[in-house]
Structures are given as C-alpha cells and as structure tokens.
Design an enzyme around this catalytic site. Structure first.
Site, PDB file in Angstrom:
ATOM      1  N   THR A   1      96.526  55.115  -5.060  1.00 46.07           N
ATOM      2  CA  THR A   1      95.223  55.654  -4.812  1.00 46.07           C
ATOM      3  C   THR A   1      95.102  57.058  -5.394  1.00 46.07           C
ATOM      4  OG1 THR A   1      95.284  54.441  -2.784  1.00 46.07           O
ATOM      5  CG2 THR A   1      93.601  56.154  -2.952  1.00 46.07           C
TER       6      THR A   1
ATOM      7  N   GLY B   1      96.643  57.891   0.394  1.00 45.99           N
ATOM      8  CA  GLY B   1      97.620  57.916   1.488  1.00 45.99           C
ATOM      9  C   GLY B   1      97.478  56.765   2.467  1.00 45.99           C
TER      10      GLY B   1
ATOM     11  N   THR C   1      91.854  52.978  -6.330  1.00 46.05           N
ATOM     12  CA  THR C   1      93.254  52.631  -6.091  1.00 46.05           C
ATOM     13  C   THR C   1      93.620  51.277  -6.671  1.00 46.05           C
ATOM     14  OG1 THR C   1      94.915  52.435  -4.334  1.00 46.05           O
ATOM     15  CG2 THR C   1      92.787  51.473  -3.869  1.00 46.05           C
TER      16      THR C   1
HETATM   17  O1  DON Z   1      92.122  51.094   0.703  1.00 48.53           O
HETATM   18  C1  DON Z   1      93.074  51.525   1.324  1.00 48.53           C
HETATM   19  O2  DON Z   1      92.984  52.007   2.434  1.00 48.53           O
HETATM   20  C2  DON Z   1      94.444  51.481   0.667  1.00 48.53           C
HETATM   21  N1  DON Z   1      94.495  50.380  -0.248  1.00 48.53           N
HETATM   22  C3  DON Z   1      94.742  52.786   0.000  1.00 48.53           C
HETATM   23  C4  DON Z   1      96.109  52.824  -0.628  1.00 48.53           C
HETATM   24  C5  DON Z   1      96.663  54.185  -0.818  1.00 48.53           C
HETATM   25  O3  DON Z   1      96.050  55.162  -0.473  1.00 48.53           O
HETATM   26  C6  DON Z   1      98.028  54.293  -1.415  1.00 48.53           C
HETATM   27  N2  DON Z   1      98.443  55.691  -1.411  1.00 48.53           N
HETATM   28  N3  DON Z   1      99.238  56.398  -1.517  1.00 48.53           N
END
Ligand code: DON
Length: 579
Positions: free
Chosen positions: A390, A482, A408
């Site tokens: 992301t 995150g 992301t």
């Molecule tokens: O949409 C979401 O909440 C997750 N797929 C986000 C993934 C993410 O932030 C990975 N990060 N470090």
C-alpha cells in the site's frame, strides 16, 4: 501464526529507515531533480512514499497542472518505483477537495472479486482454510481497478493531457532506478512466492537472487504496458493487456476472465464526514472501513480535553485504546461492500452512538476484548432511521485543491504474480475478505457475513485517505499504508495536528500505538512509550506487545498564513516537495 508472520513482513515493508532519499533523486537522469526538496512552500506540494514519485507529481504542478494531474502522475510513478507496494495490478481510494465549492468527492477504484469467485473458494473439502491460498498465487488476485480509477478522475478533473501525466512513469520504467532497502527487503520477504512465477523472478531477481541495495531496476515490460495505457487506457480492460491477463489467469487456474476486466468500473461515492471540534473531517466510506471508524473513534473521544490530560499520558492513551477496541469490534460485524450488504454508516458515525459506547469505557481498566461486542442491531436501529503494502500520496495545488489517495496490491508484491509479458504485479486483495468466519486475515482482522466473498464484491479495506477542512478551508490532508493499522495511524496524526498542535513533521513521526479488538493486545512502537507509562497501562490490564515501526504515512497541512507544510514518514523513504 499467519497474523504474526505477515505483521512482520508489513513491518519490513513499512519500517523505520534513515535512508537519505535525495541521493536517489540526484543519481537518476530520468527526471530533472532539484537539489533541495522544499517541505514548506506556497504554490503547491506533493508528498509520497518515494522521492522520484514525488518529483513526478511536482513536475505536473510546475507545468500548470492541478492536484488531480499531480496525483495521477505520482500514482503511476509509485507503481513503477514501488512495484512491491501498489500499482496497476491493484486498486485504491481517492478523496479530492475542490476549493472553489468547498466540496469533497470520493472515488472507489478498489479491486473486485472475480465473477467466478465463491464464498468457500479458500476452503478444502473438510471446510478448513487452505494455507496461503488467499495470499499467494493466481487464486488470490481480485480484478484490478487502478487504471480505471486514474482515468476516471483525470477525465473529469485533470487539466494536463493524459499522456503527459503518464510520461514520468514510462521514463522511470524504461531508464530504471536504483533500488532501496525497502525493495530489497520486500523481495527477500516474498522470495519463495516470487520464484514460483517466471515473470516475477525474471524482473525482480537476478536469476533467483535478490538485488543489492543501489542496483538498477529496469522494467521494460511495464514501460510497454504504460505506453499502451497512455495511448488507450481501455487497453487494460478490453485490449491487448486484458487478453494477456486473462490468458495468463486461464493457464494458471486463476479466476479473472476478460469479462471481469471488461465490466470493471470505478465508483464515485459520498465521503463520510463528521465534525471534530472546529474541524470537518471527511474520509473514505465503505467498502473501506477507514472513514467510518476514524470518525467513530473521534466521536468517542468527543470533547475530552486530551491536551490537558497530556500527550501520551496513560489516561489519554487508555481512552484512545479502548475507543479503538470498540470501533474494531463493530468493524468485524458490520462493515463490508455497501453494494452487497447494508452498512449502518449513519449510526456508526453518530455522536449519540459514540456517547453510549463511551459510557462503557472503564477509565481505569481495560475491558477484555472478549467482553466488548459489536453494537446490538436493535440499538443501532433505534439510534438511526437510516434506510439504509500500500502507498499513500497527498497533493495540494496552487488553488488549494487537494487529493489524498491510498492504493495497494495488498501484501508485499501482492500475490507474487506478474501477469505474463505485462510487467504488472497482481494484487492479493482477496485476502481482505473474511475467507471463513472468524478466521484472521493477514492483518489479524476477523469478519463474518458482511465481508464474506461473493462474485463482483469488493473486499473490506482499512485504507483511510482523509481530508480535513476548517471554516470552509483546507486544513489537513493525510493517509497511510499499514493494513489494519491504517485507521489508528491516521487517527493519531489527526489528533497530533488538531489537538496537540504539533507541526506536521512531528505529527507524522511521533510514536504510535494500535489496538484492533482482536487479537486482544496493544501494539506499542519500540521506544514509543516510556517505562512508567507502559507499567501504568499494564496495571490497567492492557496486554502490551512492543513492535518495530509500522505505517508509512504522509500529510500536508495548510498553515494559518495559507502556506503549505508537508511531511513524509521517517519510517519510510518518502519525500515532501513543494515550490
Ligand atoms: O485495503 C486494506 O486495508 C489492505 N489491503 C491494505 C494493505 C496494506 O496497507 C499493506 N501495507 N503495508
């Protein structure tokens, strides 16, 4: 186990670093670079997770483009310079502020479950979850939305030609860039999965060995894909790229077909907004849970005088943590794709409801998560008659229009799959569904029917692109990656700016805490709290786990004199730059 492992990988991707990124800007000839990046400026500003992407966006503002042009150029550039974190094979959410009308709009270009997806697709015949099926390989991929989203917002609100906003990304893919510790650590973490996919192995490793920091990553296939998209954005959904993706899926037991791609459309949605003190806080509505729970927690805090309690005082932290716990309990039951289930948004963000939940908080004692439940549906109904890895980037232009965009491919390198011949890293967003009731996803989040898999449904997200106004003027734009920690990261930055009046650098850099109801534990950033505070929280019953840093936020604040101050998270390698 699943949660712990992936939390570690998230930390690796989004963790603390002191890499001085200006050196990277100087060492590439792809884009003319200033020697100093101005994080205080008057005309316009871009903040993103990578200095080269920031530079791509800034160059649009300098050519007379607006916030949308700059955001689109930055997003395309991030897709090239951070292929492990977000890109054309993923999706996201955008919030935009139009200064003239004081209006905020929200665009949902999140991935959708393929039409052939089923509720039990990740279970074996005995009904057990098949390990890694929703995170690694072709079956984990949901239909991407990035290009459709970028084209839609640009078509409606961009000023510069489409070709112009993609040009920096093409150049970066063609000429390459020196890879940083974040790229190298993401490849190391995901190596076994990347090695199973011929194109991923070819592009992101040297014959199976990871790159060294500083080696040049050139992505000719991605450059060719971007060129086709710059000539015809529909190529991704109905043209040669669509054909390539569908053929690769069919050859590898993936579910996405030409029909999935052909029928993908981004969706304009009404942002969720609420008042917090003097500020109007607007953020992403479902299918993200981000905005709803950001507002819910702010409402539970209400008019508590946090400032007098003291920043990170045990009393202030306890209130914050207990509010987070309540919000995430509601998330697990009520949040999902609003086109498939009725999400009680109005009730969840109502101050009356927040007051009720506030009364349940024992100011001296942590309530175990086993005793904190999502609100009873009957109570919700009484409260309202409602019919119902992301990357984040932030842009403000000369007219004080703003874009706050988070996108992301989910975990590092998404599903670990590059669609053959396209250079596109495909997401593993299917893991954001509740693949079975109460089975934690990669971020430890649980869910039930509201977030169950269904064809064409959007998996629930935590992404929280946020824009805050005061007296009808832009005040703050902010967001972060995150996973499950996104909501609480954004919350703490908002409080740091609005309540504690920190400057934006301090607000973004300050240590964070996180609680998500389940697992029942309080994550505290290493060196985040002093010993006495930790002891006090433990006495109140909080189960504390120290972890290395998480999140990679960025933000822009409009100062009282109208000038801009931006900050990229020191935990990452991003850069703020204005003119
Ligand atoms: O949409 C979401 O909440 C997750 N797929 C986000 C993934 C993410 O932030 C990975 N990060 N470090």
């Amino acid at each position: 186990m699943r949660y712990v492992d992936s939390f570690r990988s998230i930390q690796r991707i989004c963790s603390f670093s002191v890499v001085v990124s200006i050196a990277l800007v100087r060492s590439t000839s792809a884009i003319a670079a200033p020697t100093i990046l101005l994080d205080r400026a008057t005309q316009g500003m871009v903040v993103s997770a990578h200095p080269l992407a920031t530079q791509a966006g800034l160059s649009m503002l300098q050519q007379g483009g607006n916030a949308v042009d700059a955001a689109v150029a930055t997003t395309f550039a991030i897709s090239v310079v951070e292929p492990f974190s977000a890109g054309l094979g993923g999706g996201g959410f955008l919030l935009m502020y139009q200064a003239k009308s004081n209006e905020i709009k929200a665009l949902d270009f999140r991935e959708r479950a393929p039409l052939n997806a089923t509720k039990t697709m990740y279970l074996d015949n005995q009904g057990n979850v098949r390990p890694n099926a929703s995170t690694n390989g072709y079956l984990a991929v949901a239909t991407p939305g990035t290009i459709a989203g970028l084209y839609e917002v640009h078509r409606k609100y961009g000023r510069l030609p489409w070709k112009t906003v993609i040009a920096p990304a093409i150049q970066l893919a063609e000429t390459g860039l020196p890879v940083s510790w974040r790229f190298v650590s993401a490849t190391k973490t995901r190596l076994p999965t990347l090695l199973k996919n011929p194109d991923a192995q070819k592009i992101f490793t040297h014959n199976g060995k990871t790159y060294q920091i500083g080696e040049r990553l050139v992505q000719p296939e991605l450059a060719a894909t971007l060129r086709s998209v710059s000539q015809n954005p529909q190529d991704f959904y109905t043209g040669t790229i669509a054909t390539a993706i569908a053929a690769d899926m069919a050859a590898n037991s993936g579910l996405i077909t030409q029909k999935d791609l052909q029928q993908y459309r981004p969706t304009w949605r009404d942002p969720v907004c609420g008042d917090f003190r003097k500020a109007r806080v607007c953020s992403m509505p479902p299918p993200s849970s981000g905005g709803v729970h950001l507002l819910q927690i702010l409402n539970i805090i209400g008019d508590t005088d946090l400032k007098t309690l003291g920043w990170h005082s045990p009393d202030a932290l306890h209130l914050l943590i207990e509010s987070m716990r309540i919000a995430y309990a509601d998330r697990a039951t009520y949040l999902g794709d609003p086109d498939f289930i009725k999400v009680p948004v109005k009730a969840l963000i109502s101050p009356v409801y927040a007051q009720k939940r506030r009364q349940e908080i024992n100011p001296q004692k942590a309530t175990p998560s086993s005793q904190v439940k999502a609100v009873d549906p009957a109570v919700l109904q009484r409260l309202t008659k409602e019919s119902v890895e992301t990357s984040h980037l932030t842009v403000v232009d000369r007219d004080r229009n703003a874009v706050s965009l988070t996108f992301t491919v989910n975990l590092g390198f998404g599903a670990g799959v590059v669609a053959k011949g396209t250079g596109i890293v495909l997401n593993n967003e299917m893991d954001d569904f509740a693949i079975a009731p109460n089975t934690p996803n990669a971020f430890g989040l649980v869910g039930g029917t509201a977030n169950a898999i269904a064809p064409n449904k959007i998996p629930l997200s935590s992404m929280t692109p946020t824009i805050i106004t005061e007296n009808g003027r832009l005040r703050l734009a902010v967001g972060s990656p995150g996973g499950s920690t996104i909501i609480t990261t954004v919350l703490q930055i908002v409080l740091n700016v609005l309540v504690y009046e920190m400057d934006v650098r301090k607000a973004v850099a300050a240590p964070r805490v996180h609680h998500q109801w389940l697992p029942d534990r309080l994550n505290v950033e290493s060196w985040g709290l002093d010993t006495l505070t930790i002891a006090d929280l433990k006495r109140r019953g909080h189960q504390i786990e120290e972890r290395p840093s998480w999140g990679n936020a960025n933000a822009i604040v409009v100062m009282p004199d109208g000038s801009l101050e931006g900050a990229a998270d020191p935990r990452g390698e991003g850069a703020a730059s204005g003119f």
